[in-house]
Write a protein that holds these residues in place. Structure first.
Motif, PDB file in Angstrom:
ATOM      1  N   HIS A  97     -14.045   5.712  -0.017  1.00 20.37           N
ATOM      2  CA  HIS A  97     -12.897   4.825   0.195  1.00 20.37           C
ATOM      3  C   HIS A  97     -13.376   3.463   0.713  1.00 20.37           C
ATOM      4  O   HIS A  97     -12.887   2.411   0.283  1.00 20.37           O
ATOM      5  CB  HIS A  97     -11.932   5.439   1.211  1.00 20.37           C
ATOM      6  CG  HIS A  97     -11.024   6.479   0.634  1.00 20.37           C
ATOM      7  ND1 HIS A  97     -10.310   6.283  -0.529  1.00 20.37           N
ATOM      8  CD2 HIS A  97     -10.702   7.732   1.067  1.00 20.37           C
ATOM      9  CE1 HIS A  97      -9.586   7.365  -0.788  1.00 20.37           C
ATOM     10  NE2 HIS A  97      -9.816   8.251   0.158  1.00 20.37           N
ATOM     11  N   ALA A 101     -13.076  -0.181  -1.174  1.00 17.73           N
ATOM     12  CA  ALA A 101     -12.471  -1.381  -0.583  1.00 17.73           C
ATOM     13  C   ALA A 101     -13.422  -2.572  -0.685  1.00 17.73           C
ATOM     14  O   ALA A 101     -13.006  -3.695  -1.002  1.00 17.73           O
ATOM     15  CB  ALA A 101     -12.105  -1.110   0.874  1.00 17.73           C
ATOM     16  N   ASP A 205      -5.420  -4.219  -6.611  1.00 16.08           N
ATOM     17  CA  ASP A 205      -4.648  -3.802  -5.435  1.00 16.08           C
ATOM     18  C   ASP A 205      -4.145  -2.367  -5.589  1.00 16.08           C
ATOM     19  O   ASP A 205      -4.104  -1.609  -4.616  1.00 16.08           O
ATOM     20  CB  ASP A 205      -3.462  -4.740  -5.218  1.00 16.08           C
ATOM     21  CG  ASP A 205      -3.891  -6.109  -4.715  1.00 16.08           C
ATOM     22  OD1 ASP A 205      -5.003  -6.211  -4.166  1.00 16.08           O
ATOM     23  OD2 ASP A 205      -3.125  -7.080  -4.882  1.00 16.08           O
ATOM     24  N   HIS A 206      -3.768  -2.000  -6.800  1.00 11.90           N
ATOM     25  CA  HIS A 206      -3.270  -0.642  -7.052  1.00 11.90           C
ATOM     26  C   HIS A 206      -4.399   0.378  -7.173  1.00 11.90           C
ATOM     27  O   HIS A 206      -4.132   1.580  -7.284  1.00 11.90           O
ATOM     28  CB  HIS A 206      -2.420  -0.619  -8.325  1.00 11.90           C
ATOM     29  CG  HIS A 206      -1.035  -1.156  -8.134  1.00 11.90           C
ATOM     30  ND1 HIS A 206      -0.753  -2.501  -8.112  1.00 11.90           N
ATOM     31  CD2 HIS A 206       0.154  -0.524  -7.926  1.00 11.90           C
ATOM     32  CE1 HIS A 206       0.544  -2.685  -7.921  1.00 11.90           C
ATOM     33  NE2 HIS A 206       1.116  -1.514  -7.798  1.00 11.90           N
ATOM     34  N   GLN A 208      -6.431   1.033  -4.855  1.00 12.12           N
ATOM     35  CA  GLN A 208      -6.729   1.498  -3.498  1.00 12.12           C
ATOM     36  C   GLN A 208      -6.206   2.924  -3.343  1.00 12.12           C
ATOM     37  O   GLN A 208      -5.026   3.151  -3.080  1.00 12.12           O
ATOM     38  CB  GLN A 208      -6.086   0.567  -2.465  1.00 12.12           C
ATOM     39  CG  GLN A 208      -6.433   0.924  -1.031  1.00 12.12           C
ATOM     40  CD  GLN A 208      -5.821  -0.038  -0.032  1.00 12.12           C
ATOM     41  OE1 GLN A 208      -5.289  -1.080  -0.412  1.00 12.12           O
ATOM     42  NE2 GLN A 208      -5.886   0.306   1.238  1.00 12.12           N
ATOM     43  N   ASP A 210      -6.620   5.237  -1.131  1.00 14.70           N
ATOM     44  CA  ASP A 210      -6.154   5.716   0.170  1.00 14.70           C
ATOM     45  C   ASP A 210      -4.875   5.024   0.627  1.00 14.70           C
ATOM     46  O   ASP A 210      -4.442   5.215   1.762  1.00 14.70           O
ATOM     47  CB  ASP A 210      -7.245   5.544   1.227  1.00 14.70           C
ATOM     48  CG  ASP A 210      -7.731   4.102   1.336  1.00 14.70           C
ATOM     49  OD1 ASP A 210      -7.423   3.301   0.432  1.00 14.70           O
ATOM     50  OD2 ASP A 210      -8.424   3.781   2.318  1.00 14.70           O
ATOM     51  N   ASN A 211      -4.267   4.239  -0.251  1.00 15.81           N
ATOM     52  CA  ASN A 211      -3.003   3.597   0.092  1.00 15.81           C
ATOM     53  C   ASN A 211      -1.863   4.611   0.012  1.00 15.81           C
ATOM     54  O   ASN A 211      -1.914   5.566  -0.767  1.00 15.81           O
ATOM     55  CB  ASN A 211      -2.731   2.432  -0.865  1.00 15.81           C
ATOM     56  CG  ASN A 211      -1.774   1.420  -0.265  1.00 15.81           C
ATOM     57  OD1 ASN A 211      -1.240   1.623   0.821  1.00 15.81           O
ATOM     58  ND2 ASN A 211      -1.554   0.326  -0.968  1.00 15.81           N
ATOM     59  N   THR A 212      -0.834   4.388   0.802  1.00 17.76           N
ATOM     60  CA  THR A 212       0.275   5.350   0.841  1.00 17.76           C
ATOM     61  C   THR A 212       1.046   5.392  -0.474  1.00 17.76           C
ATOM     62  O   THR A 212       1.608   6.430  -0.829  1.00 17.76           O
ATOM     63  CB  THR A 212       1.241   4.996   1.987  1.00 17.76           C
ATOM     64  OG1 THR A 212       1.644   3.626   1.860  1.00 17.76           O
ATOM     65  CG2 THR A 212       0.565   5.194   3.341  1.00 17.76           C
ATOM     66  N   ASP A 213       1.082   4.273  -1.198  1.00 19.04           N
ATOM     67  CA  ASP A 213       1.820   4.254  -2.467  1.00 19.04           C
ATOM     68  C   ASP A 213       0.895   4.392  -3.678  1.00 19.04           C
ATOM     69  O   ASP A 213       1.239   3.968  -4.779  1.00 19.04           O
ATOM     70  CB  ASP A 213       2.642   2.967  -2.581  1.00 19.04           C
ATOM     71  CG  ASP A 213       1.774   1.710  -2.500  1.00 19.04           C
ATOM     72  OD1 ASP A 213       0.567   1.847  -2.209  1.00 19.04           O
ATOM     73  OD2 ASP A 213       2.304   0.607  -2.731  1.00 19.04           O
ATOM     74  N   TRP A 214      -0.275   5.001  -3.459  1.00 18.22           N
ATOM     75  CA  TRP A 214      -1.209   5.215  -4.573  1.00 18.22           C
ATOM     76  C   TRP A 214      -0.577   6.109  -5.631  1.00 18.22           C
ATOM     77  O   TRP A 214       0.013   7.141  -5.329  1.00 18.22           O
ATOM     78  CB  TRP A 214      -2.501   5.845  -4.068  1.00 18.22           C
ATOM     79  CG  TRP A 214      -3.255   6.628  -5.117  1.00 18.22           C
ATOM     80  CD1 TRP A 214      -3.329   7.985  -5.235  1.00 18.22           C
ATOM     81  CD2 TRP A 214      -4.028   6.094  -6.201  1.00 18.22           C
ATOM     82  NE1 TRP A 214      -4.101   8.340  -6.310  1.00 18.22           N
ATOM     83  CE2 TRP A 214      -4.545   7.199  -6.933  1.00 18.22           C
ATOM     84  CE3 TRP A 214      -4.327   4.803  -6.631  1.00 18.22           C
ATOM     85  CZ2 TRP A 214      -5.350   7.043  -8.048  1.00 18.22           C
ATOM     86  CZ3 TRP A 214      -5.130   4.650  -7.752  1.00 18.22           C
ATOM     87  CH2 TRP A 214      -5.632   5.755  -8.450  1.00 18.22           C
TER      88      TRP A 214
END
Length: 299
Positions: A97, A101, A205-206, A208, A210-214
């Motif tokens: 992760h 990034a 940006d999408h 990522q 480990d993002n909550t909205d992955w």
């Protein structure tokens, strides 16, 4: 330290001040004597610290790290964690992760920058190469004995993700250093190129994970849209070149930079998809053995 030494050597310093004042013919001028004393104390401090400079520099270098050193140092891969496969896989995911990034940040920086002398891109690329080697060594050292095979199926994907991310940084560096931005005088083509860049940043940006909205499906959709837009712009540039709107060499330079952008998006998308798959596989619980039927147990 200098003040303490000056206090110890106060008498010799006063003698020296008086002698210099006499030599300069200003022994009756208090301001001149103070200036001489102040200068001597400063020179004394320089003489004392000069031999210690190298030692102090080495001490400080051990306490502080540069950005490149910090980026290239693993944060989660620990030998103590490596001995426990479930913890080791979780540590691998965290490190990947972090690499993801870093690679995405380098890619966005390459897309946005016009500076061919950007020093962060080479250092970031070296950091990712170092981290990728560390990931491979850590993965190969995870014990296999007594571990459910389902937990280890994702290890090849982890190493694949690391290589994809190194490729992202490599293409980002190549885009800036070898294929600098070429000006587009045709406004329609310039607008289309800027729009493609903006869509590339949105896609990154999408990516990522480990993002909550992955959402892998959203990323795949964005990837398909980017591909269609890229191919359309490429065709329009080729037509502009054949129609004489763009010089052939100018057109080739623009296409080479767009090709770098295309490779960045391709590798970043693959890295995100395989990272998501690795996380899913590494968290799959081992099958639970069925309880034996009491009636079938031997008596």
């Amino acid at each position: 330290m200098t003040g303490a030494l000056a206090f110890v050597l106060l008498i010799p310093l006063l003698w020296t001040v008086n002698a210099l004042a006499v030599m300069l013919g200003s022994e009756d001028q208090l301001a001149m004597s103070l200036a001489i004393f102040h200068t001597l104390v400063k020179l004394l401090g320089v003489l004392v610290m000069w031999p210690l400079t190298g030692l102090l520099v080495r001490k400080l270098e051990t306490r502080f790290r540069s950005m490149e050193e910090d980026e290239s140092r693993v944060h989660f891969l620990d030998r103590n964690v490596q001995a426990t496969p479930t913890l080791a896989l979780n540590a691998l995911a965290l490190e990947l992760h972090r690499m993801n990034a870093l690679a995405r940040r380098l890619a966005v920086e390459a897309i946005s920058t016009e500076d061919g002398n950007n020093h962060h891109l080479p250092s970031g690329h070296r950091a990712l190469e170092s981290l990728n080697i560390a990931v491979g060594e850590f993965a190969s050292g995870i014990p296999r004995n007594g571990v459910a095979a389902t937990l280890l199926h994702g290890l090849p994907d982890a190493q694949r993700v690391g290589q994809y991310l190194v490729n992202v940084s490599e293409h980002a560096l190549e885009m800036v250093t070898e294929h600098p931005t070429a000006e587009l005088t045709v406004q329609e083509l310039s607008d289309a190129r800027n729009q493609l860049r903006a869509h590339a940043v949105t896609l990154l940006d999408h990516a990522q994970v480990d993002n909550t909205d992955w959402d892998a499906a959203v990323l795949q959709t964005l990837r398909q849209e980017f591909e269609a837009e890229y191919q359309a712009l490429k065709m329009r540039l080729l037509r502009a070149g054949t129609a004489g709107e763009l010089a052939p060499r100018h057109m080739a330079a623009i296409l080479e930079r767009l090709s770098d952008l295309h490779r960045i998006i391709d590798q970043a998308t693959k890295a995100a998809i395989y990272l998501d798959r690795f996380i899913g596989q590494s968290r799959t619980p081992p099958p639970v053995a069925a309880e034996p039927d009491s009636e079938s147990e031997p008596r």
